[in-house]
Design a protein around this motif. Structure first.
Motif, short mmCIF file in Angstrom:
data_model
loop_
_atom_site.label_atom_id
_atom_site.label_comp_id
_atom_site.label_asym_id
_atom_site.label_seq_id
_atom_site.Cartn_x
_atom_site.Cartn_y
_atom_site.Cartn_z
N ILE A 172 1.38 10.56 1.92
CA ILE A 172 1.13 9.52 2.84
C ILE A 172 1.16 10.25 4.32
N PRO A 173 -0.07 10.25 4.77
CA PRO A 173 -0.15 10.80 6.26
C PRO A 173 0.90 10.30 7.35
N MET A 174 1.33 11.39 7.95
CA MET A 174 2.35 10.95 9.30
C MET A 174 1.78 9.82 9.99
N ASN A 175 0.49 9.84 10.28
CA ASN A 175 0.36 8.66 11.13
C ASN A 175 -0.17 7.25 10.46
N PHE A 176 0.01 7.26 9.17
CA PHE A 176 -0.15 6.20 8.24
C PHE A 176 0.85 5.05 8.58
N THR A 177 1.37 4.61 9.94
CA THR A 177 2.05 3.55 10.31
C THR A 177 1.46 2.27 10.31
N VAL B 228 -4.98 11.96 1.46
CA VAL B 228 -6.09 11.06 1.15
C VAL B 228 -6.92 10.97 2.00
N SER B 229 -8.11 9.96 2.17
CA SER B 229 -8.84 9.54 2.94
C SER B 229 -8.94 8.08 2.84
N TYR B 230 -9.71 7.45 3.81
CA TYR B 230 -9.73 5.97 3.65
C TYR B 230 -10.95 5.50 4.17
N ARG C 266 -7.74 9.70 -3.12
CA ARG C 266 -7.04 10.97 -3.12
C ARG C 266 -8.59 12.03 -2.71
N ASN C 267 -8.30 12.89 -2.03
CA ASN C 267 -9.24 13.84 -1.61
C ASN C 267 -9.79 14.58 -2.89
N ASN C 268 -10.95 15.17 -2.65
CA ASN C 268 -11.84 15.86 -3.63
C ASN C 268 -11.00 16.92 -4.09
N LEU D 119 0.82 -1.07 0.02
CA LEU D 119 0.01 0.02 0.08
C LEU D 119 0.64 1.07 -0.03
N MET D 120 1.70 1.37 0.80
CA MET D 120 2.75 2.39 0.77
C MET D 120 3.37 2.73 -0.35
N ALA D 121 3.95 1.57 -1.11
CA ALA D 121 4.78 1.66 -2.27
C ALA D 121 3.56 2.33 -3.35
N SER D 122 2.61 1.73 -3.39
CA SER D 122 1.47 2.07 -4.47
C SER D 122 1.17 3.37 -4.19
N MET D 123 1.06 4.11 -2.92
CA MET D 123 0.74 5.41 -2.82
C MET D 123 1.77 6.28 -3.20
#
Length: 282
Positions: free
Chosen positions: A61-66, A109-111, A96-98, A50-54
């Motif tokens: 990539i949000p800082m909290n996306f650990t 991004v959102s999830y 990706r956000n609007n 997921l991280m590589a694809s983003m």
């Protein structure tokens, strides 16, 4: 209930609108994850993909996306749905956000995280007939974008409709080089003698998480040899076995392709090793 950006909301809640970029442009990625008894199978592989694809799609990539944060978000939803002791199919969609047209005005991004119960906690082989056919109306490009698990899956949708209309259980997809690369819902492995062949990522097949796990298993099995090479349509009819893989179903033996019938001896050998690996990594 679903998890939208950390908030647990009811399934029928309208929390997206017509500006959603996943809807308008397929500007999104997703991971389909197997969770059993609140244990996430192969989570590190899912997270790294997921991280590589983003990064490839230039998403911020949000800082909290650990790993820990996203796993906690999955577990939070499972707890809210009272599904801790269940076998689950979990889907995490990141979009990706609007804003913007083809060129986004915002790369943040959102999830969304969703869960659906599965029948079996273990990977099991289905003995039911499973016939496949080539889908040749459209071809998969043999490039990096085709290897991503993005929401742009129109070709796979059309192949699925073709299979259903013609009473096949699945279709095999062909790339722009006319090689067979995958099925509509999984990676492809071909067995001939003691050699197992699967297309390399450079052919445009999905960089599947279970594909990675199975390659590791085969490479550690002395009597088997793993080869990553292009597969022509002519090779399929000469194979002893043909099977498909994905993280939800595990190994799916193909029983028939045109006039060729296949055995499932190697698939039966590998499914036990796969279950053992899944339990160790969960």
């Amino acid at each position: 209930m679903v998890n939208f950006n950390g908030n647990i909301v009811a399934n029928n809640t309208n929390f997206l609108n017509e500006e959603n970029r996943a809807l308008k442009y397929g500007d999104a990625l997703f991971e389909t994850i197997r969770v059993v008894n609140n244990k996430v199978f192969f989570w590190e592989s899912h997270y790294l993909r997921l991280m590589a694809s983003m990064r490839i799609l230039r998403m911020e990539i949000p800082m909290n996306f650990t790993m820990e944060f996203l796993q906690e978000e999955i577990e939070k939803l499972i707890a809210e749905n009272n599904q801790q002791p269940k076998a689950l199919r979990v889907r995490m969609t990141v979009f990706r956000n609007n804003g913007g047209l083809y060129t986004p005005s915002d790369n943040n991004v959102s999830y969304i995280i969703e869960t659906k119960e599965l029948q079996n906690p273990f990977y099991v082989l289905n003995d039911a007939p499973y016939e496949v056919e080539l889908y040749k109306d459209f071809y998969v490009n043999s490039g990096l974008l085709s290897t991503l698990k993005s929401t742009n899956k129109v070709l796979h949708v059309l192949a699925g409709i073709f299979a259903e209309e013609n009473n096949y259980q699945n279709c095999l997809l062909v790339n722009d080089k006319k090689n067979v690369i995958e099925a509509t819902n999984g990676n492809l492995f071909l067995v001939k003698g003691n050699t197992i062949k699967t297309p390399p990522i450079t052919e445009g097949c999905l960089n599947g998480v279970l594909r990675q796990q199975l390659i590791e298993i085969i490479n550690k099995t002395e009597e088997l040899e793993l080869v990553e090479e292009a597969i022509s349509p002519f090779e399929i009819q000469k194979a002893d076995e043909l099977f498909l893989t994905n993280v939800i179903s595990g190994i799916i033996p193909v029983s028939k392709y045109r006039k060729k019938s296949f055995t499932s001896t190697v698939a039966k050998q590998l499914v036990g090793k796969l279950n053992a690996k899944a339990r160790l990594q969960a």
